[in-house]
Design a protein around this motif. Structure first.
Motif, mmCIF file in Angstrom:
data_model
loop_
_atom_site.group_PDB
_atom_site.id
_atom_site.type_symbol
_atom_site.label_atom_id
_atom_site.label_comp_id
_atom_site.label_asym_id
_atom_site.label_seq_id
_atom_site.Cartn_x
_atom_site.Cartn_y
_atom_site.Cartn_z
ATOM 1 N N MET A 113 -24.054 29.053 -28.132
ATOM 2 C CA MET A 113 -24.835 28.470 -27.311
ATOM 3 C C MET A 113 -24.326 28.207 -26.132
ATOM 4 O O MET A 113 -24.989 28.562 -24.952
ATOM 5 C CB MET A 113 -25.313 27.028 -27.879
ATOM 6 C CG MET A 113 -25.940 26.910 -29.243
ATOM 7 S SD MET A 113 -27.818 28.033 -29.027
ATOM 8 C CE MET A 113 -28.371 26.558 -28.143
ATOM 9 N N ALA A 114 -23.087 28.057 -26.018
ATOM 10 C CA ALA A 114 -22.273 27.970 -24.548
ATOM 11 C C ALA A 114 -22.452 29.080 -23.958
ATOM 12 O O ALA A 114 -22.637 29.190 -22.815
ATOM 13 C CB ALA A 114 -20.989 27.276 -24.894
ATOM 14 N N HIS A 116 -24.630 31.649 -24.378
ATOM 15 C CA HIS A 116 -25.747 31.857 -24.091
ATOM 16 C C HIS A 116 -26.303 31.205 -22.821
ATOM 17 O O HIS A 116 -26.985 31.949 -21.842
ATOM 18 C CB HIS A 116 -26.889 31.451 -25.157
ATOM 19 C CG HIS A 116 -28.178 31.737 -24.764
ATOM 20 N ND1 HIS A 116 -28.772 33.099 -24.862
ATOM 21 C CD2 HIS A 116 -29.445 30.888 -24.679
ATOM 22 C CE1 HIS A 116 -30.050 33.028 -24.309
ATOM 23 N NE2 HIS A 116 -30.459 31.623 -24.119
ATOM 24 N N ASP A 117 -25.987 30.075 -22.705
ATOM 25 C CA ASP A 117 -26.256 29.042 -21.353
ATOM 26 C C ASP A 117 -25.528 29.709 -20.421
ATOM 27 O O ASP A 117 -26.271 29.983 -19.148
ATOM 28 C CB ASP A 117 -25.908 27.539 -21.879
ATOM 29 C CG ASP A 117 -26.210 26.661 -20.607
ATOM 30 O OD1 ASP A 117 -27.277 26.988 -20.146
ATOM 31 O OD2 ASP A 117 -25.541 25.727 -20.415
ATOM 32 N N LEU A 118 -24.445 29.952 -20.372
ATOM 33 C CA LEU A 118 -23.488 30.501 -19.346
ATOM 34 C C LEU A 118 -24.039 31.890 -18.803
ATOM 35 O O LEU A 118 -24.466 32.148 -17.654
ATOM 36 C CB LEU A 118 -22.056 30.672 -19.755
ATOM 37 C CG LEU A 118 -21.240 31.199 -18.624
ATOM 38 C CD1 LEU A 118 -21.425 30.476 -17.312
ATOM 39 C CD2 LEU A 118 -19.877 31.478 -18.925
ATOM 40 N N SER A 120 -27.223 32.940 -19.182
ATOM 41 C CA SER A 120 -28.566 32.741 -18.589
ATOM 42 C C SER A 120 -28.389 32.278 -16.897
ATOM 43 O O SER A 120 -29.103 32.850 -15.905
ATOM 44 C CB SER A 120 -29.273 31.824 -19.357
ATOM 45 O OG SER A 120 -29.656 31.890 -20.654
ATOM 46 N N VAL A 121 -27.438 31.417 -16.952
ATOM 47 C CA VAL A 121 -27.235 30.958 -15.550
ATOM 48 C C VAL A 121 -26.695 31.981 -14.545
ATOM 49 O O VAL A 121 -27.007 32.243 -13.545
ATOM 50 C CB VAL A 121 -26.144 29.619 -15.467
ATOM 51 C CG1 VAL A 121 -25.757 29.635 -14.153
ATOM 52 C CG2 VAL A 121 -26.844 28.457 -16.177
#
Length: 137
Positions: A113-114, A116-118, A120-121
């Protein structure tokens, strides 16, 4: 001893600093620190302590400290990110060579999750930069 001491001392706080004027020239030769102001880093605000009026020298010293502190904090943030890259590489090596199934199961979802979030940003920010470059051409 007087020449070794700074004229001001900044006690760092989460939001900025308390500013003290250092005095060691009193008759008892004791070191005294008189709080003269509080600095709020987020806004750059300098609040004199009590009824005190800050001299231009006080304000100049505080503004210099704010600039230096901002540079230090910016450098630390960047260093933290560089260390995060190292940690990601170490984590990949650990997952591949040392982790057992139970350890992997306990961290896999949080890491995915971390990451994926990174990702995406980073992809969005790169696209924004590329669009900005195209607009200037």
């Amino acid at each position: 001893m007087n020449s070794d001491l700074p004229e001001y001392f900044f006690r760092v706080r989460d939001t900025g600093a308390s500013v003290f004027k250092v005095d060691s020239s009193n008759r008892h030769r004791r070191l005294e620190m008189d709080q003269i102001a509080v600095v709020i880093m987020r806004t750059g605000e300098i609040r004199p302590q009590g009824d005190r009026t800050l001299t231009p020298e006080d304000r100049a010293a505080i503004k210099t400290w704010i600039a230096d502190r901002t540079e230090t904090l910016d450098w630390r943030r960047f260093d933290d990110i560089a260390r995060a890259v190292d940690h990601m590489n170490l984590t990949a090596h650990w997952a591949q060579t040392q982790a057992n199934d139970h350890q992997l199961e306990s961290v896999t979802d949080a890491l995915l999750m971390a990451m994926h979030d990174l990702r995406s940003v980073l992809v969005r920010k790169r696209a924004e930069r590329l669009m900005g470059e195209n607009d200037t051409k």
